[in-house]
Design a protein around this motif. Sequence first.
Motif, PDB file in Angstrom:
ATOM      1  N   ALA A 196      28.023  17.750 -12.386  1.00  0.00           N
ATOM      2  CA  ALA A 196      28.668  17.998 -11.097  1.00  0.00           C
ATOM      3  C   ALA A 196      29.077  16.715 -10.384  1.00  0.00           C
ATOM      4  O   ALA A 196      30.177  16.639  -9.829  1.00  0.00           O
ATOM      5  N   THR A 197      28.224  15.717 -10.383  1.00  0.00           N
ATOM      6  CA  THR A 197      28.510  14.530  -9.582  1.00  0.00           C
ATOM      7  C   THR A 197      29.364  13.500 -10.301  1.00  0.00           C
ATOM      8  O   THR A 197      30.141  12.801  -9.661  1.00  0.00           O
ATOM      9  N   ARG A 198      29.210  13.410 -11.603  1.00  0.00           N
ATOM     10  CA  ARG A 198      29.967  12.389 -12.342  1.00  0.00           C
ATOM     11  C   ARG A 198      31.201  12.958 -13.024  1.00  0.00           C
ATOM     12  O   ARG A 198      31.938  12.228 -13.666  1.00  0.00           O
ATOM     13  N   LYS A 199      31.343  14.267 -12.938  1.00  0.00           N
ATOM     14  CA  LYS A 199      32.502  14.952 -13.518  1.00  0.00           C
ATOM     15  C   LYS A 199      32.656  14.667 -15.019  1.00  0.00           C
ATOM     16  O   LYS A 199      33.756  14.481 -15.526  1.00  0.00           O
ATOM     17  N   LEU A 200      31.517  14.617 -15.716  1.00  0.00           N
ATOM     18  CA  LEU A 200      31.534  14.373 -17.154  1.00  0.00           C
ATOM     19  C   LEU A 200      31.698  15.684 -17.908  1.00  0.00           C
ATOM     20  O   LEU A 200      31.264  16.738 -17.436  1.00  0.00           O
ATOM     21  N   ASP A 201      32.299  15.615 -19.091  1.00  0.00           N
ATOM     22  CA  ASP A 201      32.387  16.819 -19.912  1.00  0.00           C
ATOM     23  C   ASP A 201      31.010  17.107 -20.517  1.00  0.00           C
ATOM     24  O   ASP A 201      30.065  16.327 -20.358  1.00  0.00           O
ATOM     25  N   HIS A 202      30.915  18.223 -21.182  1.00  0.00           N
ATOM     26  CA  HIS A 202      29.633  18.693 -21.728  1.00  0.00           C
ATOM     27  C   HIS A 202      28.964  17.635 -22.610  1.00  0.00           C
ATOM     28  O   HIS A 202      27.792  17.302 -22.416  1.00  0.00           O
ATOM     29  N   GLU A 203      29.689  17.114 -23.586  1.00  0.00           N
ATOM     30  CA  GLU A 203      29.109  16.159 -24.530  1.00  0.00           C
ATOM     31  C   GLU A 203      28.649  14.878 -23.847  1.00  0.00           C
ATOM     32  O   GLU A 203      27.562  14.373 -24.114  1.00  0.00           O
ATOM     33  N   LYS A 204      29.456  14.349 -22.950  1.00  0.00           N
ATOM     34  CA  LYS A 204      29.105  13.105 -22.253  1.00  0.00           C
ATOM     35  C   LYS A 204      27.898  13.327 -21.334  1.00  0.00           C
ATOM     36  O   LYS A 204      27.027  12.473 -21.239  1.00  0.00           O
ATOM     37  N   ALA A 205      27.847  14.468 -20.669  1.00  0.00           N
ATOM     38  CA  ALA A 205      26.712  14.769 -19.792  1.00  0.00           C
ATOM     39  C   ALA A 205      25.427  14.904 -20.614  1.00  0.00           C
ATOM     40  O   ALA A 205      24.372  14.405 -20.215  1.00  0.00           O
ATOM     41  N   LEU A 206      25.525  15.554 -21.753  1.00  0.00           N
ATOM     42  CA  LEU A 206      24.364  15.708 -22.635  1.00  0.00           C
ATOM     43  C   LEU A 206      23.892  14.339 -23.128  1.00  0.00           C
ATOM     44  O   LEU A 206      22.685  14.057 -23.126  1.00  0.00           O
ATOM     45  N   GLU A 207      24.817  13.491 -23.516  1.00  0.00           N
ATOM     46  CA  GLU A 207      24.466  12.139 -23.946  1.00  0.00           C
ATOM     47  C   GLU A 207      23.760  11.375 -22.825  1.00  0.00           C
ATOM     48  O   GLU A 207      22.789  10.665 -23.069  1.00  0.00           O
ATOM     49  N   GLU A 208      24.262  11.522 -21.604  1.00  0.00           N
ATOM     50  CA  GLU A 208      23.665  10.827 -20.462  1.00  0.00           C
ATOM     51  C   GLU A 208      22.237  11.312 -20.205  1.00  0.00           C
ATOM     52  O   GLU A 208      21.334  10.517 -19.941  1.00  0.00           O
ATOM     53  N   VAL A 209      22.018  12.607 -20.282  1.00  0.00           N
ATOM     54  CA  VAL A 209      20.674  13.160 -20.089  1.00  0.00           C
ATOM     55  C   VAL A 209      19.732  12.644 -21.173  1.00  0.00           C
ATOM     56  O   VAL A 209      18.603  12.235 -20.883  1.00  0.00           O
ATOM     57  N   LEU A 210      20.187  12.635 -22.404  1.00  0.00           N
ATOM     58  CA  LEU A 210      19.336  12.154 -23.498  1.00  0.00           C
ATOM     59  C   LEU A 210      19.047  10.664 -23.361  1.00  0.00           C
ATOM     60  O   LEU A 210      17.933  10.214 -23.638  1.00  0.00           O
ATOM     61  N   ARG A 211      20.007   9.892 -22.906  1.00  0.00           N
ATOM     62  CA  ARG A 211      19.790   8.462 -22.680  1.00  0.00           C
ATOM     63  C   ARG A 211      18.733   8.250 -21.572  1.00  0.00           C
ATOM     64  O   ARG A 211      17.821   7.450 -21.705  1.00  0.00           O
ATOM     65  N   GLU A 212      18.873   9.015 -20.503  1.00  0.00           N
ATOM     66  CA  GLU A 212      17.907   8.927 -19.396  1.00  0.00           C
ATOM     67  C   GLU A 212      16.519   9.388 -19.851  1.00  0.00           C
ATOM     68  O   GLU A 212      15.509   8.764 -19.521  1.00  0.00           O
ATOM     69  N   ALA A 213      16.472  10.465 -20.612  1.00  0.00           N
ATOM     70  CA  ALA A 213      15.193  10.981 -21.112  1.00  0.00           C
ATOM     71  C   ALA A 213      14.510   9.942 -21.990  1.00  0.00           C
ATOM     72  O   ALA A 213      13.291   9.732 -21.879  1.00  0.00           O
TER      73      ALA A 213
END
Length: 129
Positions: free
Chosen positions: A27-44
């Motif tokens: 919602a906040t970064r307006k990333l597509d599904h794959e990029k958002a998933l990558e970001e969550v996994l990087r943060e995790a």
Amino acid sequence: MREEVGATVEELDGIVGWLSLYGYVRATRKLDHEKALEEVLREAKSVVNSELSKLFTYSPRYRVILKAIALGYSRWSDIKDYLTLKLGYVNDANFSNLLENLVKYGYVEKRNNQYTIPDPVLVRIFKEL
């Protein structure tokens, strides 16, 4: 969109925070599904590495045990064999203590004499250890 929601739940289900972070990133970064998933996994990965750094400093065996379980070894003897193969001999009592500590800390669950990692995000991270 419906397929993305299903895939996201399957990928991140376990700890509610991962799903919340995914929604926030989307919602906040307006990333597509794959990029958002990558970001969550990087943060995790960053969070998990930070949390476990002291544990791994105490004993490098924890890292190998978690990797073994993430790779699908679920029986006590199979996990111990994997650890022995990677790091050398460990006596049964010490190995049991290490494994039970991981259960106590919540990284591993024991059911019907089998050990699993309940969070699929952690499974993915521990496979890379």
